[in-house]
Design an enzyme around this catalytic site. Structure first.
Site, mmCIF file in Angstrom:
data_model
loop_
_atom_site.group_PDB
_atom_site.id
_atom_site.type_symbol
_atom_site.label_atom_id
_atom_site.label_comp_id
_atom_site.label_asym_id
_atom_site.label_seq_id
_atom_site.Cartn_x
_atom_site.Cartn_y
_atom_site.Cartn_z
ATOM 1 N N ASP A 129 44.761 -1.064 32.684
ATOM 2 C CA ASP A 129 43.992 0.122 32.326
ATOM 3 C C ASP A 129 42.608 0.005 32.961
ATOM 4 O O ASP A 129 42.236 -1.049 33.499
ATOM 5 C CB ASP A 129 43.888 0.198 30.797
ATOM 6 C CG ASP A 129 43.505 1.576 30.290
ATOM 7 O OD1 ASP A 129 43.317 2.490 31.107
ATOM 8 O OD2 ASP A 129 43.413 1.730 29.060
ATOM 9 N N GLU A 180 40.013 2.232 37.626
ATOM 10 C CA GLU A 180 39.573 3.225 38.620
ATOM 11 C C GLU A 180 38.556 2.682 39.637
ATOM 12 O O GLU A 180 38.598 3.147 40.782
ATOM 13 C CB GLU A 180 38.981 4.450 37.904
ATOM 14 C CG GLU A 180 39.976 5.275 37.145
ATOM 15 C CD GLU A 180 40.464 4.599 35.878
ATOM 16 O OE1 GLU A 180 41.641 4.796 35.519
ATOM 17 O OE2 GLU A 180 39.678 3.871 35.253
ATOM 18 N N ASP A 202 44.343 9.756 29.494
ATOM 19 C CA ASP A 202 43.938 10.037 28.120
ATOM 20 C C ASP A 202 43.967 11.525 27.819
ATOM 21 O O ASP A 202 42.929 12.200 27.766
ATOM 22 C CB ASP A 202 42.553 9.454 27.878
ATOM 23 C CG ASP A 202 42.544 7.941 28.066
ATOM 24 O OD1 ASP A 202 43.614 7.333 27.912
ATOM 25 O OD2 ASP A 202 41.476 7.381 28.358
#
Length: 941
Positions: A533, A536, A609
């Protein structure tokens, strides 16, 4: 997973949280202000301001290199071609001095050509522009065609002849010298397929070695300053798709499948589609804003020409305009082309031109061509294709055992239980909280005894704690990304002060992979898999919640140049680490939030999300479909929505749709109410349980489709137009989708819906999966919106393999018998396949699998081997065929003869679903007594 915890972020963002507490409504405006728009992004603003025909570059004569490539230089038009001196490296262009650009064209098998444009590396550049490594697969490079000749042709009223080169049977490429343009056309008709710079918008800002007096290269956004040490270095150009009705692709955006125009008459204040991997929580639907991943691949489709595709291998921020009809009204044209077309404008902050043209002409052809470049999807383990249960966070071992037992108590299967960051010791990855999870190996082994696995989270930010061995090693060895001054970059994420592993380096990726060994990751077992997770990467106190663009990576590469690929390299390193952990025997499972072209080779991704509302349920379908078109077959959305508390009806509808996602996971934020499938009342438990059971019943079909994706790149779930490319009614549909070529699914996306309309394409029949009733294709049908299911249909002419026994997990289904559901077409024929292997290892690459084709024609069902040309089966399965269901069979047929065992059976009426209650009842052959791995036939009479 999102939203910093208050204890972590309070010192930094107290004013923000105070605002949230006192004025909760403005949160959307805060999110908007946190991120840049095009006008706040200088390269985007500059590129968008250019007029058609503003490109002043022309091409020199094209030469054929020793490698069989076509090579030329791009120079300003003011420098006449006739007098161009190859040794004249500095060319005056108005008040600027520019250097020639080098253009290279390479041609590959299957109708692919690659166009590269870069600065001349022999001319003393201040640095080498970044070319993205480790994305194009080696197998593709081996398909290169060595060109030995070209020809010249005058195009239109051009004063200079263009260079024509072979591309594929029926297609040729053209390098137009003046004005500069590159395009693909059909040989006979000379109709265009794809072109670059047909509108003259090409621009290439060259690197600078130092500032001149008065120059200010810095860029500022909010409180952040980007030093831009090499000055502006953006690239932009237009790409035109001919014969296109729509364009699709360029994920990730929460918007429609068919990309809407972003510029043109009647379109005001619209943003381009942004490709810049960002940590965006509670993202909005119907927005061109960039999310967690970026794939600069666009695919066009039209009834007349068919399908084509374009891919730009570039990891810098990108902005893409889809130009509406009339966008260039009043502008001077380079050349009028009397063809239907869609123009697009591609803009990137840095990098090089490294582009690929795909001629199609069918939808699956383009996807195959694209995945031949970036790789086909990895073959997942069987358990990964089943249902996953996740929450931020399951509190402790007692909570884990309780959730696990409740699935058994309510007879609901699941395969994977997930743990989020709270399972660690102080947000230090590869550790366990010794109070909450004192016996992690025992916990995993107890789940494994039921055929279940566990997933734990591992993120790229490393807590800056000298007692933490990962930080200590990374710091001592220089394995962190550096800031602009050359020090280890220090940003804020879940652990607080954090540094970030520099995954561009192969050496560092290998070191990272070693951390997944059982000795290093203490408390892990072979049944533990990984979730990446925040990759990015997410930096809570960074510009746009990410890393500064002038941070430095391995080899002096600026973060701006590789930003969109950072999560890809992290995903790669983790996946390869799990393979290494198992000595290369078992396939890994790694879920990643960030992605880039090639991510499909390393695991699954999810759409981030999302929120618990009907719009987010609806938009999940085009998001997953777009990912599939772009090579990433193994994807899904958080079922139920990550943020918020879904009403029971929404949650049920989400499970009913999610059962058909390639990646099927329920997930929720820690501030939400618990919503495991048994917590919302007995009836809702029944409905969600039925949806999950539907997925398990169809696992043989899904697994077969994953194998098809693994070998061809064709996605598991598909837009209707991929299977029905001539049916114009399908081109804009993105609320219904195909699962393989055999199933059509229509979600229900409105609260308290009483009916739902479904367009069934093609000219064949469609059979309702629940009732067995048939409906005509080429029509829109209205159905009652039953609470029990969403509309789903089997296409006439297909055969679907199922397993109908109820088990706790997919592993416990391994030896269960199969059911074949045959949906007969108007010719009383059908065909289908099943793929079987051990579900976990890489032995399938050595031929250890079963692949059978089933055909039904002239009243006979035949099973034949399509796996092994030598006739030797290297994988053994003793699974039998339990039932054959014949939808659309005439009542005149009463018996069946099964060969080679010479067994006679009666065709009787049996339930369409083994646990379907009171019917419906359809023609069924029970217990034929044959094995799935064998050749056999069943003749009805």
């Amino acid at each position: 997973m999102k939203k910093p915890s208050k204890d972590l972020m309070f010192p930094l963002f107290f004013p923000f949280f105070l605002t949230l507490l006192l004025f909760p409504a403005p949160i959307l405006s805060w999110k908007k202000d946190e991120f840049r728009n095009c006008n706040q992004t200088p390269f985007c603003k500059r590129s968008r301001s250019r007029n058609p025909g503003s490109c002043n570059l022309v091409s020199t004569d094209v030469l054929i290199s020793e490698d069989g490539d076509l090579v030329a230089k791009l120079i300003p038009k003011s420098k006449r071609l006739d007098f161009y001196d190859e040794n004249d490296n500095n060319i005056e262009n108005g008040t600027n001095i520019v250097k020639p650009l080098v253009l290279t064209v390479s041609v590959y098998q299957n109708g692919i050509f690659r166009l590269k444009i870069d600065e001349d590396k022999n001319l003393g550049l201040p640095k080498k522009r970044f070319e993205v490594p480790d994305v194009v697969v080696d197998e593709f490079e081996r398909t290169k065609l060595y060109l030995s000749r070209k020809r010249e042709e005058k195009i239109g009223d051009d004063l200079v002849e263009s260079s024509i080169f072979y591309l594929a049977d029926g297609y040729e490429g053209v390098i137009r010298h003046d004005p500069f343009e590159v395009f693909v056309r059909e040989k006979g008709s000379k109709e265009r397929v794809l072109s670059l710079n047909s509108n003259g918008l090409f621009d290439f800002e060259q690197l600078k070695g130092g500032k001149e007096e008065g120059e200010d290269w810095e860029e500022r956004f909010r409180s952040h300053v980007d030093s831009r040490p090499y000055g502006p270095q953006s690239i932009s150009f237009d790409v035109t798709f001919y014969g296109a009705d729509f364009v699709y692709g360029i994920p990730e955006h929460a918007t429609s499948l068919a990309l809407k125009p972003t510029r043109g008459p009647g379109i005001e204040h619209s943003e381009p589609y942004r490709l810049f991997n960002l940590d965006v929580f509670e993202y909005l639907h119907e927005s061109p804003f960039g999310l967690y991943g970026s794939i600069p691949f666009m695919i066009s489709h039209g009834k007349g020409r068919g399908t084509s595709g374009f891919f730009w291998l570039n990891a810098a921020e990108m902005q893409i305009d889809v130009l509406g009809s009339g966008w260039d009204a009043g502008a001077d044209k380079i050349m009028m082309v009397d063809q239907k077309r869609i123009d697009t404008l591609w803009m990137a902050e840095a990098g090089v031109v490294d582009t690929f043209f795909f001629v199609g002409p069918k939808p699956k052809d383009v996807v195959r061509q694209y995945t031949s470049v970036t790789g086909t999807p990895a073959m997942p383990q069987l358990f990964a294709t089943a249902y996953h249960q996740c929450r931020w966070n399951y509190r402790d071992e007692e909570d884990v055992y309780h959730v696990d037992s409740k699935f058994d108590e309510h007879d609901i299967p699941y395969d994977v239980l997930w743990l989020d960051i709270e399972h660690t010791d102080g947000k230090k990855y590869f550790t366990w909280d010794k109070v909450l999870f004192p016996n992690p190996e025992e916990m995993q082994n107890k789940l494994a005894s039921k055929g279940r696995r566990m997933v734990t989270i591992v993120d790229p930010h490393i807590k800056r704690d000298d007692s933490y061995h990962i930080h200590k090693e990374a710091s001592q060895n220089g394995y962190y990304v550096k800031d602009a001054s050359g020090k280890d970059f220090d940003g804020w994420c879940w652990p607080g002060s954090s540094s970030y592993i520099d995954m561009l380096s192969p050496e560092i990726r290998s070191w990272w992979g070693d951390k997944f060994s059982y000795d290093s990751y203490q408390g892990s077992t072979p049944s533990l898999y990984i979730w990446n997770d925040m990759n990015e990467p997410s930096v809570f106190n960074g510009p746009e919640v990410t890393m500064p663009r002038d941070a430095l990576h391995y080899g002096g590469v600026e973060h701006r140049e590789l930003h969109n690929a950072y999560g890809y390299y992290f995903h790669m390193a983790t996946s390869e680490g799990l393979v290494k952990r198992g000595n290369g025997k078992d396939r890994p499972f790694v879920l990643s939030r960030a992605f880039f072209p090639g991510s499909q080779r390393y695991g699954a991704i999810w759409t981030g999300d999302n929120s618990a509302n009907w719009d987010q349920l609806r938009v999940s379908i085009p998001m997953v479909l777009t990912l599939g078109l772009s090579g990433i077959s193994f994807s899904g959305a958080d079922v139920g929505g990550f943020f918020g508390n879904p009403e029971p009806e929404l949650l049920v509808r989400w499970y009913q749709v999610g059962a058909y996602y390639p990646f099927f996971r329920g997930h929720a934020h820690h501030d939400t109410k618990r919503r495991e499938p048994w917590l919302l009342g007995e009836r809702n438990t029944e409905l969600m349980s039925d949806a999950i059971h539907t997925r398990y019943t169809l696992l043989p079909y899904f697994y077969t489709l994953f194998r098809e994706a693994n070998t061809s790149g064709v996605p598991v779930v598909r837009p209707l137009w991929m299977e029905f490319p001539s049916d114009e009614n399908t081109f804009g549909i993105d609320e219904a989708f195909m699962v393989g070529n055999g199933l059509l699914v229509q979600g229900i996306y409105t609260e308290r819906a009483t009916d739902v309309s479904v367009y069934l394409p093609g000219e064949q029949l469609w059979y309702d999966l629940r009732s067995g009733m048939h409906y005509n294709g080429g029509q829109t049908h209205k159905f009652e919106a039953s609470e029990e299911n969403i509309p789903s249909f089997q296409r006439a002419g297909t055969i679907i393999p199922r397993k109908d026994r109820y088990r706790r997990s997919s592993m416990q289904m391994e030896h269960d018998p199969y059911t074949l559901v045959i949906a007969l077409n108007s010719s009383q024929a059908a065909e289908g396949e099943v793929y079987i292997d051990d579900g976990k290892s890489f032995e399938f690459k050595k031929g250890a699998y079963i692949h059978r084709r089933f055909t039904f024609a002239n009243g006979k069902l035949t099973s034949s081997d399509i796996a092994h040309s030598d006739g030797k089966t290297k994988y053994i399965s003793h699974c039998t065929l339990e039932r054959v269901i014949l939808l659309g069979l005439s009542s005149a047929y009463k018996t069946a003869l099964i060969e080679p065992i010479s067994k006679k059976a009666i065709i009787e009426l049996g339930p369409l679903r083994l646990h379907g209650g009171r019917g419906p009842f359809v023609p069924t052959i029970r217990k034929p007594g044959v094995h799935m791995a064998d050749d056999w036939s069943i003749q009805i009479s």
